[in-house]
Design a protein around this motif. Sequence first.
Motif, short mmCIF file in Angstrom:
data_model
loop_
_atom_site.label_atom_id
_atom_site.label_comp_id
_atom_site.label_asym_id
_atom_site.label_seq_id
_atom_site.Cartn_x
_atom_site.Cartn_y
_atom_site.Cartn_z
N GLY A 1 19.14 -32.44 -17.63
CA GLY A 1 19.73 -32.48 -18.96
C GLY A 1 19.52 -33.85 -19.59
O GLY A 1 19.11 -34.81 -18.92
N SER B 1 16.91 -24.78 -25.22
CA SER B 1 17.07 -25.70 -26.34
C SER B 1 18.07 -25.14 -27.33
O SER B 1 18.02 -23.97 -27.69
CB SER B 1 15.72 -25.91 -27.04
N ASN B 2 18.96 -25.99 -27.78
CA ASN B 2 19.94 -25.62 -28.79
C ASN B 2 19.50 -26.14 -30.16
O ASN B 2 20.27 -26.15 -31.10
CB ASN B 2 21.31 -26.18 -28.42
N TRP C 1 21.84 -23.96 -24.86
CA TRP C 1 21.53 -24.79 -23.71
C TRP C 1 21.47 -24.03 -22.39
O TRP C 1 20.88 -24.51 -21.43
CB TRP C 1 22.53 -25.93 -23.60
N GLN C 2 22.06 -22.87 -22.32
CA GLN C 2 22.02 -22.08 -21.08
C GLN C 2 21.16 -20.83 -21.22
O GLN C 2 21.17 -19.96 -20.36
CB GLN C 2 23.44 -21.70 -20.66
N TYR D 1 17.49 -19.77 -21.14
CA TYR D 1 16.19 -20.31 -20.74
C TYR D 1 15.04 -19.38 -21.11
O TYR D 1 15.18 -18.16 -21.08
CB TYR D 1 16.17 -20.57 -19.23
#
Length: 124
Positions: free
Chosen positions: A56, A84-85, A111-112, A114
């Motif tokens: 991260g 990616s956010n 972010w979680q 993938y």
Amino acid sequence: ASVTDSDGMTATATISVTVNPVGSCNGQNIPGTLQAEAFTSKSNDIRLESNGTTLGGIRGNYFLEYNICVNQTCFYDINILAASNANGGFIDVKIDGRVVDTIRTTFTGGWQTYQTFSGLAELT
């Protein structure tokens, strides 16, 4: 080296072979899977997360460095699992300081969440 076929036709080519002593390479064997967390050097703000299985804090111009041992010169698929956010960005894949591929990442939904982003590079 020369090669002769069954009709007696001969072809000649120069072949260069480099033999490294067994155990002379201190790195991850390629072909193979290179885990992101197996870096040998990194930018200061990059951190291990999820019990050491993800990275991260990666931002523009940050780097991760790995030692690799390429066992066969050819083109290799490069698959990067990323989340990616934001709008994503570009990942330069460099070998000995030379960019061998640039892989574009995009927004993945968070972010979680993938996705795999792929490229292709010749490794020697």
